[in-house]
Write a protein that holds these residues in place. Structure first.
Motif, short mmCIF file in Angstrom:
data_model
loop_
_atom_site.label_atom_id
_atom_site.label_comp_id
_atom_site.label_asym_id
_atom_site.label_seq_id
_atom_site.Cartn_x
_atom_site.Cartn_y
_atom_site.Cartn_z
N LEU A 72 40.89 32.49 47.57
CA LEU A 72 41.05 30.88 47.39
C LEU A 72 39.41 30.12 47.81
CD1 LEU A 72 44.57 30.47 48.63
CD2 LEU A 72 43.52 30.29 46.44
N ASP A 73 38.95 30.58 48.96
CA ASP A 73 37.78 30.17 49.32
C ASP A 73 36.50 30.08 48.15
OD1 ASP A 73 38.56 29.10 51.68
OD2 ASP A 73 37.48 30.61 52.94
N ALA A 74 36.75 31.23 47.83
CA ALA A 74 35.67 31.85 46.61
C ALA A 74 35.86 31.02 45.38
CB ALA A 74 35.61 33.19 46.68
N HIS B 215 33.10 37.31 39.94
CA HIS B 215 32.37 36.73 40.69
C HIS B 215 32.98 36.20 42.09
CE1 HIS B 215 29.46 34.92 37.41
NE2 HIS B 215 30.35 35.52 36.65
N ALA B 216 34.38 35.93 41.92
CA ALA B 216 35.15 35.56 43.11
C ALA B 216 35.38 36.83 43.77
CB ALA B 216 36.45 35.08 42.37
N LEU B 217 35.75 37.97 43.18
CA LEU B 217 36.18 38.98 44.13
C LEU B 217 35.16 39.67 44.87
CD1 LEU B 217 38.55 40.97 44.61
CD2 LEU B 217 37.63 42.41 42.83
N ALA C 120 48.19 36.88 44.38
CA ALA C 120 48.67 35.97 45.08
C ALA C 120 47.76 34.56 44.95
CB ALA C 120 48.65 36.28 46.58
N ALA C 121 46.48 34.83 45.18
CA ALA C 121 45.60 33.75 45.21
C ALA C 121 45.31 33.05 43.74
CB ALA C 121 44.00 34.09 45.46
N TYR C 122 45.39 34.12 42.55
CA TYR C 122 45.48 33.53 41.34
C TYR C 122 46.46 32.64 40.83
CZ TYR C 122 44.50 33.65 35.94
OH TYR C 122 44.46 33.24 34.90
N ASN C 123 47.86 33.28 41.40
CA ASN C 123 49.03 32.53 41.19
C ASN C 123 49.34 31.46 42.14
OD1 ASN C 123 49.80 33.84 38.49
ND2 ASN C 123 49.65 35.63 40.06
N ARG C 124 48.48 30.95 42.80
CA ARG C 124 48.74 30.22 44.07
C ARG C 124 49.74 29.05 43.71
NH1 ARG C 124 44.63 26.06 46.97
NH2 ARG C 124 45.88 26.08 48.75
N GLY C 125 50.78 28.97 44.67
CA GLY C 125 51.58 27.87 44.40
C GLY C 125 53.16 28.12 43.58
#
Lengths: 454, 313
Positions: B200-202, B225-227, B121-126
């Motif tokens: 999303l924050d990361a 990094h992000a996860l 979801a975060a990766y495909n935001r929007g």
């Protein structure tokens, strides 16, 4: 250059009066008059906290839609019961186990009568009571013919009286003839076709209205019960959230303000309660409190005990549970806020200026906390509704004939394979209420917490 | 670190003691006696009370509980399976095993499915994927477990008859499907929501931009990094999840007729079988407390910046 000057100036300057050279007019340097000052203030009118929050909340489409749907749910729960002719506890004979939008046999008869009756009683009032009669509310069978009451051609202020002597008969009395419940002049019932004197029977049938959600095995209207259950659930949610708000914020504020050893001890207590798996204790509490509460209700002569008795031991013990176990999150949040705010420069400044503790709490701490309080309370409501429905589902919350959304789901479970819609309606309403409250809470968080301002 | 763990273990033991005391007081406050039946006379009740030490003062009884628990003895059942040691009832009749299995599978499903869904979801935001997942997860956290459980039951067991209506002792994989899904769905949705937010924050952090600028592949950036940084709030949430799954198991076990510990607990309360109430409470509480402890330590391993000793800051 002159034009520019005129634009920049906050005062209304007549273009003709703009000096063409540097011989400045002394009048322009006079102190501002009151009217001018007022106009300045008007231009920079400040937006209050709530107005600002509401402006931001309004822009949040999802939350606004959720709020609208929640308001519809509120109308359903609180206004709905007034609009349908069924009550949550009444068992309607011959209307057991009806599906959604079905009529019982009696009601179908009544329905056909209202459509094709032989004549109308012209009246505006109901036997014995002062309530107006609606079309199709009641009908009379006499001499092989059926008559319905109607508001059409209403006899002015007349009352129908069913005389329940040896031979029941119907009479109509003018309202002005009734004195102290006694009527003097008996008039023949005004009937458009035949006179009704000697009417053998009056059959009273409630307004014909479909059972929109069907009825349960005892013949109770499920929609009326769902409305009632939604009302009970929403009220439990709100009251429980308020209990949590009061206890949690007082505890948290004391802990945060006192600091030191007091804070340490108070927070250890919070941590302890926090790490108790509360549902185990809640289940025990529900069983434990049932009988003592009932005894208290029965013996209680005070208005408080009676009011609590009306709610029933299930609901009261839910409140007690919240008061005992569920305030800890609120206390932590309030304490965190207080600790954070206590160190702010403006509080230091206020202290330095000699403000009293009370003033600091009122003017600085409380207004800054209020956002967090509102958000947490709002999000507490759905979680309280969740817990109540969970307990009622296990058979511990509200008890019959009262109903909550949880107990309705639990009742529906017994006949789930035959009548699944009995679970679907309360289940969906419960989900919608919790969902919309969650979304409204999220919207409030975005709107009230200025630190998240983008 | 060691000091912290020792401190936490001491607090955990204290918490258990408090839970024991509270449970003891509450169950003694339940009106009636476990020996009260239609046929029982006051003498019989008194004799039974004497036999099980229920005539002693409360503090002595409580002390006896604590003493025997320290020795690992959970006492014997008074009523439901009279004379059987409670430890046998809980551990050797498959009850604990069933509940634990159910809970662990539910937890596993919530984590294994929830975290990737949040990442997606975060990766495909929007995009529509994000929108769809957001709707599902938002609705998911609003459906009470029992509504979901019964709806699943009606749809898949009663109407379609793909799955058994009675899950029983969970002998086939089919029996697991509905209980595990209904138990974990709320937490699955919550974990997905939480992962999305913290992801999303990361993603907006400087080190992500640096990694991207260095030419690290997107996949690598997300996973390495992000996860890792966005998992912290998720891990913190796992403690409450465990408590919640135990709560949910009461409902799920009764809906799907699984003879687990949750169902047994409710019955023991209604039957006033004191040693069983006490033992179940302590075992389930210990489970939650141990889980919280593990979570806090895992928290430290994932993010070494967190100093556990000064949690207040």
């Amino acid at each position: 250059m002159d034009g520019k000057f005129a634009k920049i100036s906050p005062f209304q300057v007549d273009p003709d009066k703009i000096p063409q050279n540097f011989d400045l007019n002394e009048e322009d340097f006079m102190p501002a008059e009151e009217a001018e000052k007022a106009s300045m203030v008007e231009k920079h009118k400040s937006v209050s906290y709530w107005k600002d929050a509401w402006r931001r909340f309004r822009k949040n489409t999802v939350s606004m839609v959720a709020l609208a749907i929640f308001l519809v749910c509120l109308l359903f729960a609180f206004l709905g019961p007034k609009l349908i002719p069924y009550s949550y506890g009444d068992q309607y004979r011959s209307s057991q186990k009806l599906g959604p939008m079905e009529y019982s046999e009696n009601e179908q008869t009544a329905l056909s009568i209202a459509d094709s009756c032989d004549g109308f009683f012209a009246t505006s009032l109901q036997p014995g009571s002062m309530n107006a009669i609606k079309k199709g509310d009641y009908y009379v069978q006499h001499g092989g013919k059926t008559y319905a009451f109607t508001l059409k051609k209403a006899v002015e202020k007349s009352i129908l009286i069913l005389k329940a002597d040896a031979e029941p008969a119907l009479f109509v009395v003018k309202e002005k003839d009734i004195k102290d419940g006694q009527y003097e002049k008996i008039q023949e019932l005004e009937l458009t076709d035949t006179p009704v004197e000697g009417a053998k029977e009056i059959k009273l049938v409630k307004t014909v209205f479909p059972h929109v959600f069907g009825t349960d095995s005892a013949g109770r209207d499920i929609m009326a019960r769902t409305m009632y259950g939604a009302r009970v659930s929403i009220l439990i949610g709100i009251v429980a959230a308020l209990i949590v708000l009061v206890i949690g914020s007082i505890y948290g504020a004391i802990s945060g303000l006192a600091g030191g050893a007091v804070d340490f001890v108070m927070m250890r207590i919070v941590e302890l309660i926090y790490s108790i798996p509360e549902v185990l204790i809640v289940l025990l509490l529900q069983v434990v409190l049932k009988d003592p509460l009932q005894a208290w209700f029965d013996s209680g002569t005070s208005a408080f005990a009676q009011a609590m008795g009306d709610l029933g031991s299930g609901i009261v013990s839910i409140f007690i549970t919240f008061a005992l176990l569920y305030w800890v999150t609120m206390a932590r949040i309030v304490r965190g806020q207080v600790l954070q705010l206590k160190k702010q420069e403006y509080v230091t400044a206020a202290t330095a200026l000699g403000a009293s503790n009370g003033r600091i709490i009122r003017r600085h701490l409380l207004p800054n906390c209020v956002g967090a309080l509102v958000i947490t309370t709002c999000l507490q409501i759905p979680s309280a509704i969740f817990l109540e429905s969970f307990l009622s589902f296990l058979g511990l919350g509200v008890s019959a004939p009262m109903a909550s959304l949880g107990s309705l789901c639990s009742d529906a479970l017994e006949t789930i394979s035959l009548y699944p819609y009995r679970l679907v309606f309360p289940g969906v309403i419960l989900t919608v209420i919790v969902l919309t409250l969650n979304l409204v809470g999220d919207g409030l968080r975005d709107a009230l917490d200025p630190r998240l301002k983008k | 670190m060691t000091g912290y763990i020792i401190k936490r273990i001491i607090v955990a033991i204290l918490t258990l003691l408090v839970i024991m005391t509270v449970t003891f007081l509450l169950m003694n406050a339940i009106p009636g006696s476990p020996f009260l039946t239609e046929k029982s006379t006051p003498e019989m009740i008194a004799r039974a009370n004497a036999k099980y030490g229920l005539d002693k003062p409360l503090y002595v009884q409580l002390w006896n509980y604590i003493k025997s628990y320290l020795k690992g003895d959970l006492g014997t059942s008074l009523k439901m399976q009279e004379g059987t040691p409670v430890s046998t009832i809980i551990f050797h009749q498959g009850k604990f095993e069933l509940s634990l299995k159910l809970g662990l599978y539910a937890l596993l499903l919530a984590v294994v499915l929830g975290i990737p869904l949040g990442c997606i979801a975060a990766y495909n935001r929007g995009t529509w994927i994000d929108g769809f997942l957001r709707v599902v997860t938002t609705v998911g956290v609003a459906i009470p477990t029992f509504v979901l459980a019964t709806l699943l039951l009606v749809t898949f067991a009663v109407k379609l008859q793909w799955l058994p209506t009675v899950s029983g002792s969970l002998t086939t994989w089919k029996a697991y499907v509905m209980p595990v899904i209904s138990l974990s769905f709320y937490y699955l949705c919550y974990v997905a929501k939480l992962t999305r937010t913290s992801m999303l924050d990361a993603i907006n952090q400087d080190y992500i931009r640096t990694a991207r600028a260095k030419g690290v592949k997107t996949r690598s950036v997300i996973l390495k990094h992000a996860l890792r940084n966005s998992l912290i709030p998720v891990i913190t949430y796992l403690g409450p999840v465990m408590a919640g799954i135990i709560t949910g198991s009461f409902v799920v076990e009764s809906t799907f007729s699984i003879p687990g510990l949750g169902k047994y607990f409710v019955q023991s309360v209604l039957n006033r079988d004191y040693p069983v109430i006490m033992a179940t409470t302590v075992v389930l509480s210990a489970l939650v407390i141990i889980m919280n402890l593990v979570v806090d330590i895992a928290y430290k391993i994932v993010d070494p910046r967190i100093t556990l000793t000064s949690k207040e800051a």
